[in-house]
Design a protein around this motif. Sequence first.
Motif, PDB file in Angstrom:
ATOM      1  N   PHE A  43     -25.063  14.788 -15.342  1.00  0.00           N
ATOM      2  CA  PHE A  43     -25.645  14.957 -16.663  1.00  0.00           C
ATOM      3  C   PHE A  43     -24.765  15.870 -17.491  1.00  0.00           C
ATOM      4  CE2 PHE A  43     -29.077  15.156 -19.680  1.00  0.00           C
ATOM      5  CZ  PHE A  43     -28.866  16.358 -20.315  1.00  0.00           C
ATOM      6  N   ARG A  44     -24.599  15.541 -18.765  1.00  0.00           N
ATOM      7  CA  ARG A  44     -23.869  16.423 -19.669  1.00  0.00           C
ATOM      8  C   ARG A  44     -24.371  16.233 -21.088  1.00  0.00           C
ATOM      9  NH1 ARG A  44     -17.429  17.730 -20.196  1.00  0.00           N
ATOM     10  NH2 ARG A  44     -17.685  19.325 -21.778  1.00  0.00           N
ATOM     11  N   ARG A  45     -24.378  17.339 -21.810  1.00  0.00           N
ATOM     12  CA  ARG A  45     -24.726  17.328 -23.231  1.00  0.00           C
ATOM     13  C   ARG A  45     -23.436  17.490 -24.025  1.00  0.00           C
ATOM     14  NH1 ARG A  45     -29.656  19.462 -25.876  1.00  0.00           N
ATOM     15  NH2 ARG A  45     -29.196  19.646 -28.084  1.00  0.00           N
ATOM     16  N   PHE A  46     -23.208  16.588 -24.954  1.00  0.00           N
ATOM     17  CA  PHE A  46     -22.048  16.652 -25.838  1.00  0.00           C
ATOM     18  C   PHE A  46     -22.549  17.018 -27.230  1.00  0.00           C
ATOM     19  CE2 PHE A  46     -20.968  13.714 -22.471  1.00  0.00           C
ATOM     20  CZ  PHE A  46     -19.719  14.166 -22.079  1.00  0.00           C
ATOM     21  N   GLU A  47     -21.971  18.065 -27.808  1.00  0.00           N
ATOM     22  CA  GLU A  47     -22.389  18.519 -29.132  1.00  0.00           C
ATOM     23  C   GLU A  47     -21.315  18.182 -30.159  1.00  0.00           C
ATOM     24  OE1 GLU A  47     -23.690  22.572 -28.908  1.00  0.00           O
ATOM     25  OE2 GLU A  47     -25.113  22.107 -27.316  1.00  0.00           O
ATOM     26  N   PHE A  48     -21.772  17.823 -31.370  1.00  0.00           N
ATOM     27  CA  PHE A  48     -20.882  17.379 -32.431  1.00  0.00           C
ATOM     28  C   PHE A  48     -21.187  18.121 -33.723  1.00  0.00           C
ATOM     29  CE2 PHE A  48     -21.483  14.014 -29.344  1.00  0.00           C
ATOM     30  CZ  PHE A  48     -20.166  13.714 -29.008  1.00  0.00           C
ATOM     31  N   GLU A  49     -20.246  18.054 -34.669  1.00  0.00           N
ATOM     32  CA  GLU A  49     -20.390  18.741 -35.951  1.00  0.00           C
ATOM     33  C   GLU A  49     -21.466  18.121 -36.834  1.00  0.00           C
ATOM     34  OE1 GLU A  49     -18.883  21.598 -37.020  1.00  0.00           O
ATOM     35  OE2 GLU A  49     -18.216  21.715 -34.931  1.00  0.00           O
ATOM     36  N   ALA A  72     -19.894  12.137 -36.476  1.00  0.00           N
ATOM     37  CA  ALA A  72     -19.162  12.335 -35.221  1.00  0.00           C
ATOM     38  C   ALA A  72     -20.000  11.878 -34.028  1.00  0.00           C
ATOM     39  CB  ALA A  72     -18.755  13.800 -35.055  1.00  0.00           C
ATOM     40  N   THR A  73     -21.301  12.144 -34.091  1.00  0.00           N
ATOM     41  CA  THR A  73     -22.209  11.693 -33.024  1.00  0.00           C
ATOM     42  C   THR A  73     -22.226  10.170 -32.965  1.00  0.00           C
ATOM     43  OG1 THR A  73     -23.587  13.655 -33.338  1.00  0.00           O
ATOM     44  CG2 THR A  73     -24.583  11.807 -32.164  1.00  0.00           C
ATOM     45  N   ARG A  74     -22.328   9.529 -34.115  1.00  0.00           N
ATOM     46  CA  ARG A  74     -22.355   8.062 -34.176  1.00  0.00           C
ATOM     47  C   ARG A  74     -21.051   7.457 -33.664  1.00  0.00           C
ATOM     48  NH1 ARG A  74     -26.092   4.756 -33.739  1.00  0.00           N
ATOM     49  NH2 ARG A  74     -24.634   3.733 -32.390  1.00  0.00           N
ATOM     50  N   ALA A  75     -19.925   8.067 -34.006  1.00  0.00           N
ATOM     51  CA  ALA A  75     -18.632   7.571 -33.524  1.00  0.00           C
ATOM     52  C   ALA A  75     -18.560   7.662 -32.003  1.00  0.00           C
ATOM     53  CB  ALA A  75     -17.489   8.357 -34.163  1.00  0.00           C
ATOM     54  N   PHE A  76     -19.067   8.761 -31.424  1.00  0.00           N
ATOM     55  CA  PHE A  76     -19.088   8.913 -29.972  1.00  0.00           C
ATOM     56  C   PHE A  76     -19.986   7.848 -29.341  1.00  0.00           C
ATOM     57  CE2 PHE A  76     -21.230  10.708 -26.213  1.00  0.00           C
ATOM     58  CZ  PHE A  76     -20.134  10.844 -25.374  1.00  0.00           C
ATOM     59  N   LEU A  77     -21.166   7.630 -29.905  1.00  0.00           N
ATOM     60  CA  LEU A  77     -22.080   6.620 -29.358  1.00  0.00           C
ATOM     61  C   LEU A  77     -21.463   5.220 -29.429  1.00  0.00           C
ATOM     62  CD1 LEU A  77     -25.456   7.918 -30.810  1.00  0.00           C
ATOM     63  CD2 LEU A  77     -24.824   7.815 -28.378  1.00  0.00           C
ATOM     64  N   ASP A  78     -20.766   4.917 -30.516  1.00  0.00           N
ATOM     65  CA  ASP A  78     -20.109   3.611 -30.631  1.00  0.00           C
ATOM     66  C   ASP A  78     -19.007   3.456 -29.585  1.00  0.00           C
ATOM     67  OD1 ASP A  78     -21.797   2.957 -32.713  1.00  0.00           O
ATOM     68  OD2 ASP A  78     -20.322   3.438 -34.286  1.00  0.00           O
ATOM     69  N   ALA A  79     -18.223   4.518 -29.388  1.00  0.00           N
ATOM     70  CA  ALA A  79     -17.165   4.470 -28.369  1.00  0.00           C
ATOM     71  C   ALA A  79     -17.771   4.347 -26.974  1.00  0.00           C
ATOM     72  CB  ALA A  79     -16.288   5.718 -28.468  1.00  0.00           C
ATOM     73  N   GLY A 118     -29.871  10.320 -24.393  1.00  0.00           N
ATOM     74  CA  GLY A 118     -30.805  10.969 -25.291  1.00  0.00           C
ATOM     75  C   GLY A 118     -29.954  11.595 -26.382  1.00  0.00           C
ATOM     76  N   PHE A 119     -30.343  11.448 -27.656  1.00  0.00           N
ATOM     77  CA  PHE A 119     -29.489  11.994 -28.699  1.00  0.00           C
ATOM     78  C   PHE A 119     -30.275  12.350 -29.943  1.00  0.00           C
ATOM     79  CE2 PHE A 119     -29.434   7.399 -29.021  1.00  0.00           C
ATOM     80  CZ  PHE A 119     -29.613   7.152 -30.367  1.00  0.00           C
ATOM     81  N   ALA A 120     -29.628  13.166 -30.758  1.00  0.00           N
ATOM     82  CA  ALA A 120     -30.118  13.526 -32.084  1.00  0.00           C
ATOM     83  C   ALA A 120     -28.889  13.553 -32.986  1.00  0.00           C
ATOM     84  CB  ALA A 120     -30.827  14.877 -32.036  1.00  0.00           C
ATOM     85  N   SER A 121     -29.016  14.109 -34.161  1.00  0.00           N
ATOM     86  CA  SER A 121     -27.921  14.031 -35.124  1.00  0.00           C
ATOM     87  C   SER A 121     -26.666  14.776 -34.694  1.00  0.00           C
ATOM     88  CB  SER A 121     -28.373  14.535 -36.488  1.00  0.00           C
ATOM     89  OG  SER A 121     -28.758  15.888 -36.413  1.00  0.00           O
ATOM     90  N   LYS A 122     -26.799  15.834 -33.860  1.00  0.00           N
ATOM     91  CA  LYS A 122     -25.628  16.636 -33.494  1.00  0.00           C
ATOM     92  C   LYS A 122     -25.370  16.734 -31.994  1.00  0.00           C
ATOM     93  CE  LYS A 122     -25.366  19.517 -37.575  1.00  0.00           C
ATOM     94  NZ  LYS A 122     -25.225  20.894 -38.053  1.00  0.00           N
ATOM     95  N   TYR A 123     -26.035  15.943 -31.185  1.00  0.00           N
ATOM     96  CA  TYR A 123     -25.762  15.971 -29.746  1.00  0.00           C
ATOM     97  C   TYR A 123     -26.115  14.650 -29.090  1.00  0.00           C
ATOM     98  CZ  TYR A 123     -30.738  16.476 -28.723  1.00  0.00           C
ATOM     99  OH  TYR A 123     -32.085  16.265 -28.620  1.00  0.00           O
ATOM    100  N   VAL A 124     -25.507  14.441 -27.909  1.00  0.00           N
ATOM    101  CA  VAL A 124     -25.836  13.293 -27.069  1.00  0.00           C
ATOM    102  C   VAL A 124     -25.932  13.798 -25.637  1.00  0.00           C
ATOM    103  CG1 VAL A 124     -25.097  11.040 -26.182  1.00  0.00           C
ATOM    104  CG2 VAL A 124     -24.589  11.670 -28.561  1.00  0.00           C
ATOM    105  N   ASN A 125     -27.036  13.519 -24.963  1.00  0.00           N
ATOM    106  CA  ASN A 125     -27.195  13.802 -23.542  1.00  0.00           C
ATOM    107  C   ASN A 125     -26.902  12.515 -22.777  1.00  0.00           C
ATOM    108  OD1 ASN A 125     -28.079  16.437 -24.051  1.00  0.00           O
ATOM    109  ND2 ASN A 125     -30.212  15.800 -24.147  1.00  0.00           N
ATOM    110  N   VAL A 126     -26.000  12.602 -21.807  1.00  0.00           N
ATOM    111  CA  VAL A 126     -25.619  11.438 -21.018  1.00  0.00           C
ATOM    112  C   VAL A 126     -25.953  11.715 -19.552  1.00  0.00           C
ATOM    113  CG1 VAL A 126     -23.735   9.897 -20.348  1.00  0.00           C
ATOM    114  CG2 VAL A 126     -23.718  10.965 -22.611  1.00  0.00           C
ATOM    115  N   THR A 127     -26.696  10.804 -18.918  1.00  0.00           N
ATOM    116  CA  THR A 127     -27.029  10.924 -17.505  1.00  0.00           C
ATOM    117  C   THR A 127     -26.496   9.712 -16.759  1.00  0.00           C
ATOM    118  OG1 THR A 127     -29.057  12.127 -18.028  1.00  0.00           O
ATOM    119  CG2 THR A 127     -28.891  11.190 -15.816  1.00  0.00           C
ATOM    120  N   VAL A 128     -25.649   9.973 -15.775  1.00  0.00           N
ATOM    121  CA  VAL A 128     -25.097   8.929 -14.916  1.00  0.00           C
ATOM    122  C   VAL A 128     -25.846   9.000 -13.587  1.00  0.00           C
ATOM    123  CG1 VAL A 128     -23.027   8.095 -13.720  1.00  0.00           C
ATOM    124  CG2 VAL A 128     -22.831   9.095 -16.023  1.00  0.00           C
ATOM    125  N   GLN A 129     -26.600   7.964 -13.284  1.00  0.00           N
ATOM    126  CA  GLN A 129     -27.350   7.894 -12.023  1.00  0.00           C
ATOM    127  C   GLN A 129     -26.458   7.320 -10.925  1.00  0.00           C
ATOM    128  OE1 GLN A 129     -30.697   8.707 -11.731  1.00  0.00           O
ATOM    129  NE2 GLN A 129     -31.091   9.044 -13.895  1.00  0.00           N
TER     130      GLN A 129
END
Length: 119
Positions: free
Chosen positions: A51-57, A61-68, A83-94
């Motif tokens: 699991f990791r949380r990625f934070e963006f400005e 920037a968040t949308r570009a990361f989600l598209d990539a 899981g995400f909001a306007s300035k972060y994305v939480n990614v969980t790899v099971q």
Amino acid sequence: MASGKEKHDCFHPCYSLLATRYLNTRNPACHHLPTQAPPPAGKRATNPLLFRRFEFEGYSATRAFLDALEGLSKDLGYYPDLGFASKYVNVTVQARDGSALAPADYEFAARVTALAGTP
């Protein structure tokens, strides 16, 4: 126990499905973990995950990361929990087999980190 404002610089293991960083074996530096003693070495309380949380400005920037991330997932045929909001994305790899993380899981996590431009 830490304040909860610390940043984790890598994907690493932990026990919380609601963790705010990439996590999966008990790490005493994780602010969200209970204070109870860890299980004996080699024992797991939950299915393995990263699991990791990625934070963006901002949202762009968040949308570009989600598209990539969508492109990476399509290329590799693996779709992590998000899981995400306007300035972060939480990614969980099971763990794909439900019992142990495989090299492909760690490789996926590393490629997600590279997409975000973080170490």
